[in-house]
Design a protein around this motif. Sequence first.
Motif, PDB file in Angstrom:
ATOM      1  N   SER A  18       0.965  -1.517   0.295  1.00  0.00           N
ATOM      2  CA  SER A  18      -0.314   0.018   0.009  1.00  0.00           C
ATOM      3  C   SER A  18       1.124   1.398  -0.264  1.00  0.00           C
ATOM      4  CB  SER A  18      -0.845   0.112   0.947  1.00  0.00           C
ATOM      5  OG  SER A  18      -2.123  -0.830   1.301  1.00  0.00           O
ATOM      6  N   ILE A  19       2.117   1.415   0.741  1.00  0.00           N
ATOM      7  CA  ILE A  19       3.013   2.742   0.722  1.00  0.00           C
ATOM      8  C   ILE A  19       3.252   2.542  -0.855  1.00  0.00           C
ATOM      9  CG2 ILE A  19       5.223   3.514   1.614  1.00  0.00           C
ATOM     10  CD1 ILE A  19       4.512   1.854   4.498  1.00  0.00           C
ATOM     11  N   PHE A  20       4.026   1.501  -1.256  1.00  0.00           N
ATOM     12  CA  PHE A  20       4.448   1.771  -2.137  1.00  0.00           C
ATOM     13  C   PHE A  20       3.639   2.304  -3.855  1.00  0.00           C
ATOM     14  CE2 PHE A  20       8.047  -1.876  -2.149  1.00  0.00           C
ATOM     15  CZ  PHE A  20       8.439  -1.234  -1.488  1.00  0.00           C
ATOM     16  N   ILE A  21       2.053   1.824  -3.476  1.00  0.00           N
ATOM     17  CA  ILE A  21       1.218   2.406  -5.028  1.00  0.00           C
ATOM     18  C   ILE A  21       1.167   3.224  -4.003  1.00  0.00           C
ATOM     19  CG2 ILE A  21      -1.368   2.266  -4.619  1.00  0.00           C
ATOM     20  CD1 ILE A  21      -0.995  -1.320  -4.906  1.00  0.00           C
ATOM     21  N   ALA A  22       0.967   4.248  -2.902  1.00  0.00           N
ATOM     22  CA  ALA A  22       0.863   5.421  -2.326  1.00  0.00           C
ATOM     23  C   ALA A  22       1.749   5.957  -3.380  1.00  0.00           C
ATOM     24  CB  ALA A  22      -0.272   6.239  -1.004  1.00  0.00           C
ATOM     25  N   PHE A  23       2.899   5.920  -3.342  1.00  0.00           N
ATOM     26  CA  PHE A  23       4.251   6.700  -3.647  1.00  0.00           C
ATOM     27  C   PHE A  23       3.875   6.575  -4.844  1.00  0.00           C
ATOM     28  CE2 PHE A  23       8.934   6.801  -4.619  1.00  0.00           C
ATOM     29  CZ  PHE A  23       8.747   7.759  -4.678  1.00  0.00           C
ATOM     30  N   SER A  24       4.063   5.597  -5.537  1.00  0.00           N
ATOM     31  CA  SER A  24       3.553   5.804  -6.746  1.00  0.00           C
ATOM     32  C   SER A  24       2.483   6.405  -7.525  1.00  0.00           C
ATOM     33  CB  SER A  24       4.173   5.010  -7.281  1.00  0.00           C
ATOM     34  OG  SER A  24       2.467   3.878  -7.469  1.00  0.00           O
ATOM     35  N   LEU A  25       1.475   6.719  -7.132  1.00  0.00           N
ATOM     36  CA  LEU A  25       0.195   7.328  -7.701  1.00  0.00           C
ATOM     37  C   LEU A  25       1.069   8.677  -6.939  1.00  0.00           C
ATOM     38  CD1 LEU A  25      -2.638   5.527  -6.427  1.00  0.00           C
ATOM     39  CD2 LEU A  25      -1.918   5.405  -8.873  1.00  0.00           C
ATOM     40  N   MET A  26       0.778   9.845  -6.188  1.00  0.00           N
ATOM     41  CA  MET A  26       2.270  10.622  -5.830  1.00  0.00           C
ATOM     42  C   MET A  26       2.850  10.917  -7.063  1.00  0.00           C
ATOM     43  SD  MET A  26       2.298  10.137  -1.383  1.00  0.00           S
ATOM     44  CE  MET A  26       3.030  10.920  -1.377  1.00  0.00           C
ATOM     45  N   LEU A  27       4.338  10.026  -6.725  1.00  0.00           N
ATOM     46  CA  LEU A  27       4.660  10.626  -7.880  1.00  0.00           C
ATOM     47  C   LEU A  27       3.632  10.904  -9.132  1.00  0.00           C
ATOM     48  CD1 LEU A  27       7.772  10.680  -8.304  1.00  0.00           C
ATOM     49  CD2 LEU A  27       7.882   8.826  -8.721  1.00  0.00           C
ATOM     50  N   PHE A  28       3.419  10.178  -9.713  1.00  0.00           N
ATOM     51  CA  PHE A  28       2.783  10.765 -10.940  1.00  0.00           C
ATOM     52  C   PHE A  28       1.853  11.593 -11.574  1.00  0.00           C
ATOM     53  CE2 PHE A  28      -0.441   9.311 -14.123  1.00  0.00           C
ATOM     54  CZ  PHE A  28       0.621   8.768 -15.031  1.00  0.00           C
ATOM     55  N   LEU A  29       1.179  11.764 -10.036  1.00  0.00           N
ATOM     56  CA  LEU A  29       0.094  12.784  -9.802  1.00  0.00           C
ATOM     57  C   LEU A  29       1.348  14.196 -10.094  1.00  0.00           C
ATOM     58  CD1 LEU A  29      -2.568  12.447  -7.537  1.00  0.00           C
ATOM     59  CD2 LEU A  29      -2.418  12.935 -10.041  1.00  0.00           C
ATOM     60  N   SER A  30       2.322  13.951  -9.273  1.00  0.00           N
ATOM     61  CA  SER A  30       3.919  15.329  -9.230  1.00  0.00           C
ATOM     62  C   SER A  30       4.027  15.527 -10.424  1.00  0.00           C
ATOM     63  CB  SER A  30       4.793  15.070  -8.057  1.00  0.00           C
ATOM     64  OG  SER A  30       5.397  14.320  -7.886  1.00  0.00           O
ATOM     65  N   LEU A  31       4.693  14.301 -11.127  1.00  0.00           N
ATOM     66  CA  LEU A  31       5.243  14.652 -12.227  1.00  0.00           C
ATOM     67  C   LEU A  31       4.097  15.663 -14.004  1.00  0.00           C
ATOM     68  CD1 LEU A  31       7.288  11.230 -12.508  1.00  0.00           C
ATOM     69  CD2 LEU A  31       7.772  13.795 -12.499  1.00  0.00           C
ATOM     70  N   ILE A  32       2.789  14.348 -13.712  1.00  0.00           N
ATOM     71  CA  ILE A  32       1.905  15.229 -14.079  1.00  0.00           C
ATOM     72  C   ILE A  32       1.530  16.866 -14.204  1.00  0.00           C
ATOM     73  CG2 ILE A  32      -0.352  14.864 -15.410  1.00  0.00           C
ATOM     74  CD1 ILE A  32       0.526  12.598 -16.391  1.00  0.00           C
ATOM     75  N   SER A  33       1.640  16.868 -12.570  1.00  0.00           N
ATOM     76  CA  SER A  33       0.927  18.709 -13.069  1.00  0.00           C
ATOM     77  C   SER A  33       2.589  19.202 -12.287  1.00  0.00           C
ATOM     78  CB  SER A  33       0.050  18.257 -11.697  1.00  0.00           C
ATOM     79  OG  SER A  33       0.494  18.617 -10.774  1.00  0.00           O
ATOM     80  N   PHE A  34       3.746  18.705 -13.230  1.00  0.00           N
ATOM     81  CA  PHE A  34       4.601  19.828 -12.976  1.00  0.00           C
ATOM     82  C   PHE A  34       4.559  20.584 -13.718  1.00  0.00           C
ATOM     83  CE2 PHE A  34       9.025  20.828 -14.219  1.00  0.00           C
ATOM     84  CZ  PHE A  34       9.792  21.114 -13.501  1.00  0.00           C
ATOM     85  N   ASN A  35       4.886  21.935 -13.103  1.00  0.00           N
ATOM     86  CA  ASN A  35       4.662  23.714 -13.789  1.00  0.00           C
ATOM     87  C   ASN A  35       6.126  24.564 -13.700  1.00  0.00           C
ATOM     88  OD1 ASN A  35       4.281  26.182 -14.757  1.00  0.00           O
ATOM     89  ND2 ASN A  35       2.440  26.099 -13.248  1.00  0.00           N
ATOM     90  N   SER A  36       7.568  24.534 -14.415  1.00  0.00           N
ATOM     91  CA  SER A  36       8.290  24.907 -14.062  1.00  0.00           C
ATOM     92  C   SER A  36       8.395  26.667 -13.116  1.00  0.00           C
ATOM     93  CB  SER A  36       9.103  25.222 -15.318  1.00  0.00           C
ATOM     94  OG  SER A  36       8.018  26.350 -16.428  1.00  0.00           O
ATOM     95  N   GLU A  37       7.633  26.919 -12.764  1.00  0.00           N
ATOM     96  CA  GLU A  37       7.165  27.802 -11.928  1.00  0.00           C
ATOM     97  C   GLU A  37       6.888  28.071 -10.970  1.00  0.00           C
ATOM     98  OE1 GLU A  37       3.510  30.114 -13.397  1.00  0.00           O
ATOM     99  OE2 GLU A  37       4.480  30.982 -15.726  1.00  0.00           O
ATOM    100  N   ASP A  38       7.165  26.480 -10.318  1.00  0.00           N
ATOM    101  CA  ASP A  38       6.795  25.966  -9.009  1.00  0.00           C
ATOM    102  C   ASP A  38       8.125  25.642  -8.326  1.00  0.00           C
ATOM    103  OD1 ASP A  38       3.864  25.849  -9.412  1.00  0.00           O
ATOM    104  OD2 ASP A  38       4.370  23.351  -9.611  1.00  0.00           O
ATOM    105  N   PRO A  39       7.947  25.618  -7.122  1.00  0.00           N
ATOM    106  CA  PRO A  39       8.933  25.812  -5.974  1.00  0.00           C
ATOM    107  C   PRO A  39      10.126  24.754  -6.283  1.00  0.00           C
ATOM    108  CG  PRO A  39       7.204  25.295  -5.033  1.00  0.00           C
ATOM    109  CD  PRO A  39       6.945  25.837  -5.639  1.00  0.00           C
ATOM    110  N   GLY A  40      10.618  24.565  -6.303  1.00  0.00           N
ATOM    111  CA  GLY A  40      11.661  23.141  -7.025  1.00  0.00           C
ATOM    112  C   GLY A  40      12.999  23.152  -6.867  1.00  0.00           C
TER     113      GLY A  40
END
Length: 168
Positions: A18-40
Amino acid sequence: MFNYGTLRLFFGKILIGSIFIAFSLMLFLSLISFNSEDPGFKKIVYEQNIHNYLGFFGAKLASFMLVFWGHASYIISLFFFSKGFKLLLGIGYIRFFRRFFLILIGITLINLFMTLIDVKNYEIGLITIFFFDLIFQVYQEQINNYLILYGGSSFIFVVGILMVMYGL
């Protein structure tokens, strides 16, 4: 399939999966919604202007992954999702670190191939740039030969794909 073992292993595999699936979904969502103007990575922006779905954490995570691994970071998300799903089904986590390491090497080789053939609109990571600079310094004369360039880069690409496939 569905070989959990003892009750302790059952809950352990369910929890880790469950932790791996939650992390993978978080990573995927954060990569999909990446914006170059966000902090990074090496960038400071006020938290009010964040466009990432996961907020400040998602913006930092996506920036870190894209800076170091490039667009191939989506494969890492797929890896964690597949491993988490296998753990939920009771399939063991045999050779997890070896497979994760193979995924990282395969991603680096695929990115190196993309760099050697000069693919446009594809972001590679810092790790690949480091290895490309090492290779270019040593084999600068041979890379100018198109037969060696495309033959070697095709071999690198096939090895990278095989490593990623074995890792998944």
